[in-house]
Scaffold this motif. Structure first.
Motif, PDB file in Angstrom:
ATOM      1  N   MET A  39       0.910  -1.072   0.117  1.00  0.00           N
ATOM      2  CA  MET A  39       0.064   0.060  -0.026  1.00  0.00           C
ATOM      3  C   MET A  39       0.957   1.281  -0.118  1.00  0.00           C
ATOM      4  N   LEU A  40       0.495   2.287  -0.818  1.00  0.00           N
ATOM      5  CA  LEU A  40       1.162   3.466  -0.912  1.00  0.00           C
ATOM      6  C   LEU A  40       0.533   4.486   0.066  1.00  0.00           C
ATOM      7  N   LEU A  41       1.044   5.063   1.131  1.00  0.00           N
ATOM      8  CA  LEU A  41       0.628   5.917   1.996  1.00  0.00           C
ATOM      9  C   LEU A  41       0.558   7.311   1.579  1.00  0.00           C
ATOM     10  N   PRO A  42      -0.480   7.867   1.557  1.00  0.00           N
ATOM     11  CA  PRO A  42      -0.636   9.316   1.177  1.00  0.00           C
ATOM     12  C   PRO A  42       0.304  10.142   1.892  1.00  0.00           C
ATOM     13  N   VAL A  43       0.809  11.191   1.421  1.00  0.00           N
ATOM     14  CA  VAL A  43       1.774  12.232   1.905  1.00  0.00           C
ATOM     15  C   VAL A  43       1.212  12.724   3.356  1.00  0.00           C
ATOM     16  N   GLU A  44      -0.051  13.230   3.085  1.00  0.00           N
ATOM     17  CA  GLU A  44      -0.744  13.774   4.279  1.00  0.00           C
ATOM     18  C   GLU A  44      -0.839  12.900   5.311  1.00  0.00           C
ATOM     19  N   GLU A  45      -1.109  11.690   5.236  1.00  0.00           N
ATOM     20  CA  GLU A  45      -1.204  10.739   6.302  1.00  0.00           C
ATOM     21  C   GLU A  45      -0.047  10.357   6.934  1.00  0.00           C
ATOM     22  N   ALA A  46       1.066  10.209   6.015  1.00  0.00           N
ATOM     23  CA  ALA A  46       2.456   9.959   6.685  1.00  0.00           C
ATOM     24  C   ALA A  46       3.018  11.072   7.460  1.00  0.00           C
ATOM     25  N   LEU A  47       2.717  12.397   6.923  1.00  0.00           N
ATOM     26  CA  LEU A  47       2.888  13.537   7.793  1.00  0.00           C
ATOM     27  C   LEU A  47       2.339  13.442   9.042  1.00  0.00           C
ATOM     28  N   GLU A  48       1.039  13.253   9.034  1.00  0.00           N
ATOM     29  CA  GLU A  48       0.015  13.164  10.208  1.00  0.00           C
ATOM     30  C   GLU A  48       0.407  12.077  11.356  1.00  0.00           C
ATOM     31  N   ARG A  49       0.738  10.887  10.650  1.00  0.00           N
ATOM     32  CA  ARG A  49       1.609  10.029  11.746  1.00  0.00           C
ATOM     33  C   ARG A  49       2.548  10.453  12.250  1.00  0.00           C
ATOM     34  N   ILE A  50       3.619  11.040  11.571  1.00  0.00           N
ATOM     35  CA  ILE A  50       4.831  11.552  12.149  1.00  0.00           C
ATOM     36  C   ILE A  50       4.706  12.459  13.162  1.00  0.00           C
ATOM     37  N   LEU A  51       3.918  13.591  12.754  1.00  0.00           N
ATOM     38  CA  LEU A  51       3.698  14.514  13.506  1.00  0.00           C
ATOM     39  C   LEU A  51       2.884  14.305  14.997  1.00  0.00           C
ATOM     40  N   ALA A  52       1.997  13.296  14.960  1.00  0.00           N
ATOM     41  CA  ALA A  52       1.233  12.782  15.989  1.00  0.00           C
ATOM     42  C   ALA A  52       2.279  12.385  17.232  1.00  0.00           C
ATOM     43  N   SER A  53       3.441  11.874  16.773  1.00  0.00           N
ATOM     44  CA  SER A  53       4.194  11.293  17.844  1.00  0.00           C
ATOM     45  C   SER A  53       5.444  12.433  18.312  1.00  0.00           C
ATOM     46  N   ILE A  54       5.316  13.569  17.664  1.00  0.00           N
ATOM     47  CA  ILE A  54       6.308  14.577  18.220  1.00  0.00           C
ATOM     48  C   ILE A  54       5.740  15.492  19.165  1.00  0.00           C
ATOM     49  N   THR A  55       6.526  15.885  20.286  1.00  0.00           N
ATOM     50  CA  THR A  55       6.240  17.007  21.130  1.00  0.00           C
ATOM     51  C   THR A  55       7.148  17.888  21.078  1.00  0.00           C
ATOM     52  N   ARG A  56       6.567  19.132  21.209  1.00  0.00           N
ATOM     53  CA  ARG A  56       7.697  20.298  21.632  1.00  0.00           C
ATOM     54  C   ARG A  56       8.710  19.679  22.624  1.00  0.00           C
ATOM     55  N   LEU A  57       9.887  20.567  22.287  1.00  0.00           N
ATOM     56  CA  LEU A  57      10.932  20.164  23.405  1.00  0.00           C
ATOM     57  C   LEU A  57      10.754  21.171  24.542  1.00  0.00           C
ATOM     58  N   GLU A  58      11.441  20.975  25.529  1.00  0.00           N
ATOM     59  CA  GLU A  58      11.119  21.666  26.786  1.00  0.00           C
ATOM     60  C   GLU A  58      11.877  22.938  26.631  1.00  0.00           C
ATOM     61  N   PRO A  59      11.323  24.015  27.521  1.00  0.00           N
ATOM     62  CA  PRO A  59      11.799  25.373  27.483  1.00  0.00           C
ATOM     63  C   PRO A  59      12.922  25.667  28.086  1.00  0.00           C
TER      64      PRO A  59
END
Ligand code: AMP
Ligand code: MG
Length: 411
Positions: A1-21
């Motif tokens: 299956m080929l993943l749509p670009v938007e879905e790949a980005l969404e999955r990646i960003l969902a697991s990324i959090t801001r760094l600490e201040p």
């Protein structure tokens, strides 16, 4: 299956959090994002002051003044910027005042010197001067207690200037991500090494490091890992100190198992075939707790997937609300013949013609033609299964705003 670009980005960003201040000096804060709101502790300007070189006076003294019957006021002193008046201004008096100097107590207006006549010890006004004329009141720019910049504000020259006007010396901003950069491949040598038969220079690490820095990250190049389990394992181990690991190469079918085994052993990984050109193979996972993006080896694919996936990750880590490049509509100056089932990102130069964006591509688009990135300031987004596009049609362009200035400046 080929993943749509938007879905790949969404999955990646969902697991990324801001760094600490972290706290940084205001002089180091440009390009960062505020982690704490800034409320003004003082009025700016701190005191009422003159907007002009002229004379401070009482408005009521001038109400009857006309050209025929000017009002003559006694000149009782001078107040310069950085000084304060030596005494109160009384009825019938004026004081010479310079731009930025505090308005003397008792005065409530300033008349610019060009509109007056003056002589030894006096000044004449030929028309009424309204109250507050040429006075910059305390707190007119910023009132004490107001919210000046909210959490999440991106700091640029204007924000830094406003904070400096408040006497803010340090700000709390989100930390910059440290990015480990690892090239993989038996064919690679460093750029200062001569090429033996079959070898090429490791260009990806340099391109990626420059892109990381431009995206606000701190690049940590870790060199080249041979296509061997031990070497890859050792280098990836070292990479775990970083906030993000970017590898290039070794994610296409031929190398698949090697990287996968190590990732399985030390973390989690998905190998994706993303529905885009260039850059179909993409790996995403975690090594320990550190996110890893495995970019394709082909230089153009590495550059494009960095733009599409790694740059938004770095922006999110730094707290930017806006993580994606702006999309604009641009009119094609020539045909794009080739069609593709996959989403196609085409390197292009976008310029303004009569106030509207136009785009031309930058030559051969194969993923090994790195020079097709030169002179490009945008990626045209050609939709999946698009038929050939004719000159004059409108396409979406992902704009590198930095590059647009350069393109416009060169006209
Ligand atoms: P791979 O994804 O490892 O199969 O690599 C795909 C293509 O990209 C091959 O032609 C590699 O030689 C090339 N390549 C891989 N890594 C790099 C690099 N760091 N710099 C330049 N070219 C690379
Ligand atoms: Mg390889």
């Amino acid at each position: 299956m080929l993943l749509p670009v938007e879905e790949a980005l969404e999955r990646i960003l969902a697991s990324i959090t801001r760094l600490e201040p972290e706290q940084v000096a205001l002089s180091e804060a440009s390009g960062r994002v505020l982690a704490r709101p800034i409320t003004s502790q003082e009025d700016v300007p701190p005191f009422a002051n003159s907007a002009m070189d002229g004379y401070a006076l009482r408005s009521s003294d001038t109400q009857s003044a006309t050209t025929q019957e000017p009002r003559r006021l006694r000149l009782v002193g001078i107040v310069q910027a950085g000084k304060v008046a030596e005494r109160l201004l009384e009825d019938g008096e004026a004081m010479r005042i310079l731009t930025g100097a505090p308005v003397p107590p008792g005065a409530n207006a300033v008349i610019q010197q060009e509109l007056t006549k003056n002589g030894e010890g006096w000044v004449e006004v030929e028309a009424p001067v309204a109250e507050s004329n040429n006075i910059r009141h305390a707190g007119e720019d910023i009132r004490r207690g107001t919210l000046v910049l909210a959490e999440g504000a991106a700091l640029g020259p204007s924000e830094i200037g406003v904070l400096a006007s408040l006497g803010v010396t340090t700000v709390t901003v989100y930390r910059r991500p440290v990015v480990a950069i690892l090239a993989t491949g038996d064919e690679l040598v460093e750029i200062d090494q001569p090429l033996l038969p079959g070898q090429i220079h490791n260009s990806n690490s340099y391109l990626v490091a420059a892109a990381v820095a431009r995206a606000g990250g701190v690049p940590r190049p870790l060199g080249i890992a041979r296509d061997q389990v031990e070497e890859l394992r050792a280098k990836l181990q070292a990479a775990q100190q970083a906030d993000l690991i970017l590898t290039s190469g070794g994610v296409s079918v031929g190398d698949y198992d090697l990287v996968k085994d190590i990732m399985r052993e030390q973390g989690t990984i998905d190998f994706w075939r993303v529905n885009l050109r260039p850059g179909k193979p993409l790996a995403f996972g975690k090594l320990g707790n550190t996110p890893l993006l495995g970019l394709p080896g082909n230089p153009v694919s590495a550059a494009v997937t960095f733009e599409l996936f790694a740059r938004p990750v770095l922006r999110k880590m730094q707290g930017f609300a806006q993580v994606l490049r702006p999309l604009v509509q641009a009119r094609l100056l020539h045909d794009i013949q080739e069609s593709s089932q996959r989403r196609h990102y085409v390197r292009a130069l976008v310029e303004l013609q009569q106030g509207a964006f136009v785009a031309r591509t930058t030559g051969p688009q194969d993923s090994h033609i790195l020079t097709s990135m030169l002179g490009a300031n945008a990626l045209l987004v050609i939709p999946e299964n698009s038929p050939p596009i004719q000159a004059g049609e409108t396409v979406q362009a992902m704009l590198h705003v930095e590059g647009l200035y350069e393109a416009l400046g060169s006209r």
